[in-house]
Design a protein around this motif. Sequence first.
Motif, PDB file in Angstrom:
ATOM      1  N   ARG A 200      12.031  48.439  14.609  1.00 34.84           N
ATOM      2  CA  ARG A 200      11.810  47.213  13.843  1.00 34.84           C
ATOM      3  C   ARG A 200      12.417  46.001  14.532  1.00 34.84           C
ATOM      4  O   ARG A 200      11.927  44.883  14.404  1.00 34.84           O
ATOM      5  CB  ARG A 200      12.407  47.339  12.434  1.00 34.84           C
ATOM      6  CG  ARG A 200      11.668  48.273  11.513  1.00 34.84           C
ATOM      7  CD  ARG A 200      12.065  48.048  10.064  1.00 34.84           C
ATOM      8  NE  ARG A 200      13.460  48.313   9.800  1.00 34.84           N
ATOM      9  CZ  ARG A 200      13.958  49.500   9.455  1.00 34.84           C
ATOM     10  NH1 ARG A 200      13.152  50.553   9.369  1.00 34.84           N
ATOM     11  NH2 ARG A 200      15.248  49.653   9.218  1.00 34.84           N
ATOM     12  N   TRP A 201      13.499  46.218  15.260  1.00 36.38           N
ATOM     13  CA  TRP A 201      14.221  45.106  15.873  1.00 36.38           C
ATOM     14  C   TRP A 201      13.689  44.718  17.254  1.00 36.38           C
ATOM     15  O   TRP A 201      14.220  43.791  17.869  1.00 36.38           O
ATOM     16  CB  TRP A 201      15.702  45.454  15.977  1.00 36.38           C
ATOM     17  CG  TRP A 201      16.453  45.231  14.692  1.00 36.38           C
ATOM     18  CD1 TRP A 201      15.930  44.849  13.489  1.00 36.38           C
ATOM     19  CD2 TRP A 201      17.863  45.361  14.494  1.00 36.38           C
ATOM     20  NE1 TRP A 201      16.923  44.744  12.551  1.00 36.38           N
ATOM     21  CE2 TRP A 201      18.125  45.055  13.139  1.00 36.38           C
ATOM     22  CE3 TRP A 201      18.926  45.717  15.314  1.00 36.38           C
ATOM     23  CZ2 TRP A 201      19.407  45.085  12.596  1.00 36.38           C
ATOM     24  CZ3 TRP A 201      20.207  45.763  14.785  1.00 36.38           C
ATOM     25  CH2 TRP A 201      20.451  45.439  13.428  1.00 36.38           C
ATOM     26  N   GLN A 202      12.658  45.395  17.751  1.00 37.40           N
ATOM     27  CA  GLN A 202      12.153  45.106  19.093  1.00 37.40           C
ATOM     28  C   GLN A 202      11.774  43.639  19.257  1.00 37.40           C
ATOM     29  O   GLN A 202      12.064  43.019  20.277  1.00 37.40           O
ATOM     30  CB  GLN A 202      10.933  45.987  19.401  1.00 37.40           C
ATOM     31  CG  GLN A 202      11.248  47.438  19.679  1.00 37.40           C
ATOM     32  CD  GLN A 202      11.981  47.647  20.990  1.00 37.40           C
ATOM     33  OE1 GLN A 202      11.900  46.829  21.908  1.00 37.40           O
ATOM     34  NE2 GLN A 202      12.718  48.742  21.092  1.00 37.40           N
ATOM     35  N   GLN A 203      11.125  43.071  18.244  1.00 37.50           N
ATOM     36  CA  GLN A 203      10.667  41.688  18.324  1.00 37.50           C
ATOM     37  C   GLN A 203      11.358  40.798  17.288  1.00 37.50           C
ATOM     38  O   GLN A 203      10.905  39.680  17.043  1.00 37.50           O
ATOM     39  CB  GLN A 203       9.145  41.635  18.107  1.00 37.50           C
ATOM     40  CG  GLN A 203       8.334  42.489  19.061  1.00 37.50           C
ATOM     41  CD  GLN A 203       8.513  42.069  20.510  1.00 37.50           C
ATOM     42  OE1 GLN A 203       8.668  40.880  20.806  1.00 37.50           O
ATOM     43  NE2 GLN A 203       8.492  43.038  21.421  1.00 37.50           N
ATOM     44  N   ALA A 204      12.432  41.268  16.686  1.00 33.98           N
ATOM     45  CA  ALA A 204      13.082  40.521  15.610  1.00 33.98           C
ATOM     46  C   ALA A 204      14.080  39.507  16.155  1.00 33.98           C
ATOM     47  O   ALA A 204      14.639  39.681  17.246  1.00 33.98           O
ATOM     48  CB  ALA A 204      13.790  41.481  14.662  1.00 33.98           C
ATOM     49  N   ALA A 205      14.301  38.465  15.383  1.00 28.35           N
ATOM     50  CA  ALA A 205      15.362  37.501  15.691  1.00 28.35           C
ATOM     51  C   ALA A 205      16.665  38.062  15.119  1.00 28.35           C
ATOM     52  O   ALA A 205      16.809  38.203  13.903  1.00 28.35           O
ATOM     53  CB  ALA A 205      15.041  36.152  15.074  1.00 28.35           C
ATOM     54  N   LEU A 206      17.595  38.383  15.977  1.00 30.71           N
ATOM     55  CA  LEU A 206      18.812  39.076  15.571  1.00 30.71           C
ATOM     56  C   LEU A 206      20.017  38.149  15.625  1.00 30.71           C
ATOM     57  O   LEU A 206      20.074  37.223  16.430  1.00 30.71           O
ATOM     58  CB  LEU A 206      19.068  40.280  16.486  1.00 30.71           C
ATOM     59  CG  LEU A 206      17.947  41.317  16.591  1.00 30.71           C
ATOM     60  CD1 LEU A 206      18.344  42.407  17.579  1.00 30.71           C
ATOM     61  CD2 LEU A 206      17.617  41.923  15.233  1.00 30.71           C
ATOM     62  N   VAL A 212      24.421  43.141  19.365  1.00 29.62           N
ATOM     63  CA  VAL A 212      25.387  44.083  19.937  1.00 29.62           C
ATOM     64  C   VAL A 212      25.059  45.512  19.503  1.00 29.62           C
ATOM     65  O   VAL A 212      25.095  46.451  20.312  1.00 29.62           O
ATOM     66  CB  VAL A 212      26.823  43.703  19.519  1.00 29.62           C
ATOM     67  CG1 VAL A 212      27.807  44.794  19.940  1.00 29.62           C
ATOM     68  CG2 VAL A 212      27.230  42.371  20.137  1.00 29.62           C
ATOM     69  N   LEU A 213      24.719  45.698  18.230  1.00 31.01           N
ATOM     70  CA  LEU A 213      24.324  47.035  17.771  1.00 31.01           C
ATOM     71  C   LEU A 213      23.067  47.498  18.490  1.00 31.01           C
ATOM     72  O   LEU A 213      22.982  48.662  18.924  1.00 31.01           O
ATOM     73  CB  LEU A 213      24.087  47.023  16.258  1.00 31.01           C
ATOM     74  CG  LEU A 213      23.492  48.312  15.658  1.00 31.01           C
ATOM     75  CD1 LEU A 213      24.407  49.509  15.910  1.00 31.01           C
ATOM     76  CD2 LEU A 213      23.221  48.147  14.170  1.00 31.01           C
ATOM     77  N   PHE A 214      22.089  46.624  18.613  1.00 32.75           N
ATOM     78  CA  PHE A 214      20.837  46.967  19.287  1.00 32.75           C
ATOM     79  C   PHE A 214      21.103  47.434  20.717  1.00 32.75           C
ATOM     80  O   PHE A 214      20.590  48.471  21.158  1.00 32.75           O
ATOM     81  CB  PHE A 214      19.916  45.746  19.281  1.00 32.75           C
ATOM     82  CG  PHE A 214      18.553  45.989  19.860  1.00 32.75           C
ATOM     83  CD1 PHE A 214      17.530  46.528  19.096  1.00 32.75           C
ATOM     84  CD2 PHE A 214      18.289  45.667  21.197  1.00 32.75           C
ATOM     85  CE1 PHE A 214      16.268  46.742  19.638  1.00 32.75           C
ATOM     86  CE2 PHE A 214      17.035  45.886  21.747  1.00 32.75           C
ATOM     87  CZ  PHE A 214      16.019  46.425  20.956  1.00 32.75           C
ATOM     88  N   THR A 215      21.925  46.696  21.443  1.00 35.87           N
ATOM     89  CA  THR A 215      22.231  47.038  22.834  1.00 35.87           C
ATOM     90  C   THR A 215      23.056  48.323  22.931  1.00 35.87           C
ATOM     91  O   THR A 215      22.769  49.205  23.752  1.00 35.87           O
ATOM     92  CB  THR A 215      22.995  45.882  23.504  1.00 35.87           C
ATOM     93  OG1 THR A 215      22.203  44.694  23.440  1.00 35.87           O
ATOM     94  CG2 THR A 215      23.309  46.209  24.956  1.00 35.87           C
ATOM     95  N   THR A 216      24.072  48.420  22.076  1.00 36.45           N
ATOM     96  CA  THR A 216      24.934  49.610  22.083  1.00 36.45           C
ATOM     97  C   THR A 216      24.144  50.864  21.753  1.00 36.45           C
ATOM     98  O   THR A 216      24.289  51.908  22.412  1.00 36.45           O
ATOM     99  CB  THR A 216      26.084  49.429  21.075  1.00 36.45           C
ATOM    100  OG1 THR A 216      26.851  48.277  21.424  1.00 36.45           O
ATOM    101  CG2 THR A 216      26.988  50.657  21.060  1.00 36.45           C
TER     102      THR A 216
END
Length: 232
Positions: A200-206, A212-216
């Motif tokens: 879901r977060w691939q194209q989301a504005a985070l 940091v969670l996405f990368t980790t």
Amino acid sequence: MDKNTTALVMMFKRPLPGQGKQRLATDLGRDAACSLAGCLFDISSALLIQWPGVAVASPASTEDQAWAQEVLPPSVQLLAQQNGNLGQRINQLDQQLRAQGLEQLLFIGSDAPELSQALLAQVCRALDTCDIALVPSSDGGVSLMAARAPWPELQDLPWSTPQLGGALSALCEQQGLSVCQVGHCDDLDTLADLHLLLSRWQQAALTLEQQVLFTTAGQILAENSTVAGREQ
């Protein structure tokens, strides 16, 4: 929303290896699960710090209170949880905070990374017309539970089961409290949850903390895949 009488209450366990996120630890290892729990805590803490009303952090034990005092700003009130199951602990916190004059209480955990200020504002608006506002999750539970009246006794609810959301709504209605559902938000408990979140977060504005969670998480999954490949 009255900022002086509306509180956001974050209940949490200190991120430590072997403490919390056991289903993730089973699949990814204790250290990886702890790293993810730390990222989740940072996301929820940022939400709490930015909250325009009264901010309350409630560690699962008094032993974690000193640590929480070091990592959270003085603007966040610390109130450790007492003994009992989750329902009993929520009831105890609810009573303590209402004794301070707080009237609308929003309870969250530290593992729902898609909660947002916009969703919290929706919940507050719902409390203008409902006694209870719940944000449901896909697993049948709730990721946020808010009330403008004291909670009924919660100790006998089926906590940590798919029946929780329905049972909580039914209990409140049996006690004469009006209930409304607001939006949707999932907790992060399993490896499947993690994969869905990253998708879901691939194209989301985070936010910075979400990034940091996405990368980790991406690094952990890549390392896990590499290790699994070597073992085959």
